[in-house]
Design an enzyme around this catalytic site. Sequence first.
Site, mmCIF file in Angstrom:
data_model
loop_
_atom_site.group_PDB
_atom_site.id
_atom_site.type_symbol
_atom_site.label_atom_id
_atom_site.label_comp_id
_atom_site.label_asym_id
_atom_site.label_seq_id
_atom_site.Cartn_x
_atom_site.Cartn_y
_atom_site.Cartn_z
ATOM 1 N N GLU A 111 34.821 -17.974 -52.767
ATOM 2 C CA GLU A 111 35.864 -18.992 -52.932
ATOM 3 C C GLU A 111 36.026 -19.864 -51.697
ATOM 4 O OE1 GLU A 111 39.461 -17.581 -54.751
ATOM 5 O OE2 GLU A 111 40.539 -19.459 -54.391
ATOM 6 N N HIS A 132 46.094 -20.894 -58.480
ATOM 7 C CA HIS A 132 45.233 -19.738 -58.719
ATOM 8 C C HIS A 132 43.934 -19.778 -57.921
ATOM 9 C CE1 HIS A 132 43.435 -16.459 -60.899
ATOM 10 N NE2 HIS A 132 42.504 -17.192 -61.448
ATOM 11 N N HIS A 153 46.433 -21.873 -62.908
ATOM 12 C CA HIS A 153 46.136 -21.033 -64.078
ATOM 13 C C HIS A 153 47.277 -21.205 -65.073
ATOM 14 C CE1 HIS A 153 45.116 -17.653 -66.595
ATOM 15 N NE2 HIS A 153 43.994 -17.478 -65.914
ATOM 16 N N GLU A 201 43.173 -14.978 -68.830
ATOM 17 C CA GLU A 201 42.738 -15.780 -69.971
ATOM 18 C C GLU A 201 42.111 -14.889 -71.053
ATOM 19 O OE1 GLU A 201 40.698 -19.277 -68.545
ATOM 20 O OE2 GLU A 201 39.408 -19.280 -70.302
ATOM 21 N N LEU A 218 49.155 -12.873 -62.244
ATOM 22 C CA LEU A 218 48.230 -13.427 -63.226
ATOM 23 C C LEU A 218 48.236 -12.664 -64.549
ATOM 24 C CD1 LEU A 218 45.739 -15.282 -63.865
ATOM 25 C CD2 LEU A 218 44.321 -13.468 -62.921
ATOM 26 N N ARG A 226 37.222 -25.058 -62.295
ATOM 27 C CA ARG A 226 36.374 -23.894 -62.529
ATOM 28 C C ARG A 226 36.618 -23.310 -63.912
ATOM 29 N NH1 ARG A 226 37.226 -18.603 -62.372
ATOM 30 N NH2 ARG A 226 39.151 -18.549 -61.157
ATOM 31 N N PHE A 286 35.695 -16.815 -73.593
ATOM 32 C CA PHE A 286 36.598 -17.368 -72.591
ATOM 33 C C PHE A 286 36.632 -18.883 -72.743
ATOM 34 C CE2 PHE A 286 38.734 -15.762 -68.708
ATOM 35 C CZ PHE A 286 38.819 -14.422 -69.055
ATOM 36 N N ARG A 313 40.983 -24.652 -68.217
ATOM 37 C CA ARG A 313 42.287 -24.312 -67.644
ATOM 38 C C ARG A 313 43.089 -25.537 -67.219
ATOM 39 N NH1 ARG A 313 40.543 -18.999 -64.079
ATOM 40 N NH2 ARG A 313 40.297 -17.631 -65.881
ATOM 41 N N GLN A 365 42.988 -25.105 -58.876
ATOM 42 C CA GLN A 365 43.222 -24.700 -60.252
ATOM 43 C C GLN A 365 44.594 -24.055 -60.396
ATOM 44 O OE1 GLN A 365 40.819 -21.402 -62.419
ATOM 45 N NE2 GLN A 365 40.280 -23.364 -63.312
ATOM 46 N N LEU A 418 33.683 -14.694 -60.521
ATOM 47 C CA LEU A 418 33.011 -13.432 -60.205
ATOM 48 C C LEU A 418 31.502 -13.645 -60.206
ATOM 49 C CD1 LEU A 418 35.020 -10.567 -61.990
ATOM 50 C CD2 LEU A 418 35.189 -11.405 -59.655
#
Lengths: 231, 587
Positions: B387, B353, B242, B255, B252, B398, B119, B286, B240, B404
Amino acid sequence: MKFSIYRFDPDTDATPYMQDYDIELEPADRMLLDALVRIKTVDDSLSLRRSCREGVCGSDGMNINGRNGLACITPLTGLKEPVELRPLPGLPVIRDLIVDMTQFFKQYHSIKPYLINNDPPPETERLQSPAERAELDGLYECILCACCSTACPSFWWNPDKFVGPAGLLQAYRFLADSRDQATAERLDYLEDPYRLFRCHTIMNCADVCPKGLNPTNAIESIKDMMVKRTV
Amino acid sequence: MAIVTRKFDAVIVGAGGAGMRAALQLSEAGLKVAILSKVFPTRSHTVAAQGGIAAALGNVTEDNWHWHMYDTVKGSDYLGDQDAIEFMCRQASEVVYELEHFGMPFDRLDNGKIYQRPFGGQSQNFGGAQATRSCAAADRTGHAMLHTLYQRNVQANTQFFIEWMGLDLIRDEDGDVCGVTALDIETGEVMAMQARATLFATGGAARIFSASTNAFINTGDGLGMAARAGIPLEDMEFWQFHPTGVYGVGVLISEAVRGEGGYLLNKDGERFMERYAPHAKDLASRDVVSRALTMEMQAGRGCGRDADHLLLKLDHLGADVIKARLPGIREIAIKFANADPIRDPIPVVPTAHYMMGGIPTNFYGQVVAPYKTGPEEVVQGFYAAGECACVSVHGGNRLGTNSLLDILVFGRAAANQIIEDLKKNQHHKQLPPDATDKALARLARLEGQKDGENVAQVSDAMRKTMQTHCGVFRFPDMLKQGVAKMSDIAERARQTAIRDKSRVFNTARVEALELDNLIEVAMATMVSAEARTESRGAHARDDFPDRDDNKWLKHTLYFNEGRRLDYKPVRLKPLTVESFAPKPRTY
């Protein structure tokens, strides 16, 4: 675009009725949920559940022109007008398109929808081969929208006794998991004239599942496991 | 109206990943817990997370938590608190293994271990080669995780209050938190839920923007309740965007597509990320990628008639990889973009996002605020995780799949802290006489208001204002006008009227109450962004293009009373290792 929508508010209405709406859509309105959100800007009393608007949370299951589906991933093009919208069939209506899902979740809970493994867990992950993991594909993706169970005549007749396609799909999700140790206990619970065997392979469930899952196959697999353990 | 009061050891508001991880811990400890959710728990927005959970398991490439920590600090543009980041990265493997033991259906490698994928912003050896750190269940990791946590809570007999909405925080004259007022959406009944510990896990609020990947329910309810109760909101200028939301829709596209080898193209078919991030390319952070997309469009190299989107290409991965690893993405692209990624690229744009800011906490999940004697004092009885909280592990930006992880680590940590604190605080504090006044006043206003603007109109004005005035790039005059416009919209929000007065499942009322919370979040965002005269992480100012560590290596605190700002230092000292000193950030 023309809609005919089931309305019922127990606070004010003696009986349910169908209400007609004719609304001007914007070019950005692609899905049925977009249209419902637009209707709600002119009539804020129309009640429905919705959240993710992308078909993963399972909130906006409803009966669309006679067929269960999720409003957020049902394209407006191709819907016959007036689009007739009703709550999911077979469950008590709380208000408008919102049904009481207590019975549905009760059945889901009844199959012990959690991994049972009584060995002390290892320091790292429990190992599972890609082939063993692949057994869970087509099962774990269920979003609990209830489109399947509320399209199933067997569930309509016996919602308190028949687990229903959604619950049985999840029962098999744990039976099929190589890490689960409760196979016998799970099969014992389901070996009952109603819980599993009310399924008459009508296949409405597989037909309407918005995620393309097939509860009937899972039910057949459970039956196979039962046969195998008797021989 | 007579208000029912019920007593619990702990009340949790929000049943997404953080709330349910905490509930599980508390239920298993034998505490009397109530967990409230506006929606059935598996409908919470954690369900939409796609790509994975970051943890340095090292199943694919060599890895360790310290490298993960470095990447997270750098990704945060040095605004993250390094004690909290060390805490999170050290616990990552443990919480992921624990989740696997709970039954999470992770994808597997040939040796039977958890599948991991690369990622953005992940490196080996402190900025070296790409790391492979995100533990995944296809591209439905959040769905698999949320259902697993719900299932485990069913087993633990957790008491859920489903389709209940938190209305306002109850604080007594000492400033301690004694519970929340809540609305049973189905019946319209209001209850005071008295608790020795109140945990907010209400998730994000990107519904303040027009183009958002977020669910309708992401309205920042916890932040609104906290702000109205005098708790500051931290770092709200950091949102953020995305890089890959579906053009025109916002849904979404993970990524994970780029992690598996997909890449972005402009209208000339050029793989433009090579120019912006020569080393990491499409897997840069991002914020970096979203700015690159925006600049491509501004330079006229966007795609389509209006040059207003770019293309995400992945057909070269082959049908097998797409079907096995990215099946959810394929489904979304076909449904929402009319593009089957096995053949066609997906049209994408940067889309709001994730909220890096939130309710200020320490890494034990305790809310900290300028309070009785100090600037970062624990607010007794009040906790936040996920969050809605600002620990701060994400700082200015982030990294993908750290969210997660955040909700698992801090959901569990907050619960553990609550268990400890409740051993000391054996008795409920008495509810103040005005405990329910604030909530009842808001409800009474809606009930009585005859003429007034439609809620949908006002929220639409808010979303457009935020989108235009506080997007990927921020301009001084636009921010200034934005503050004025938002003040006006906040005023309008106080005068909305709903026509639906039913007690039963009144979603018009819910949306009006949500608007109050959205407005708090939007206002905090605009005011904080206008004040920060530097560019850091996701906050990119046209007039101050550089990071300014001398002046701005500090956290913003926004107070709703008088829309006042304060600041507090970044915690640069980790728990056991050496600090990562700020340096120029390139990918």
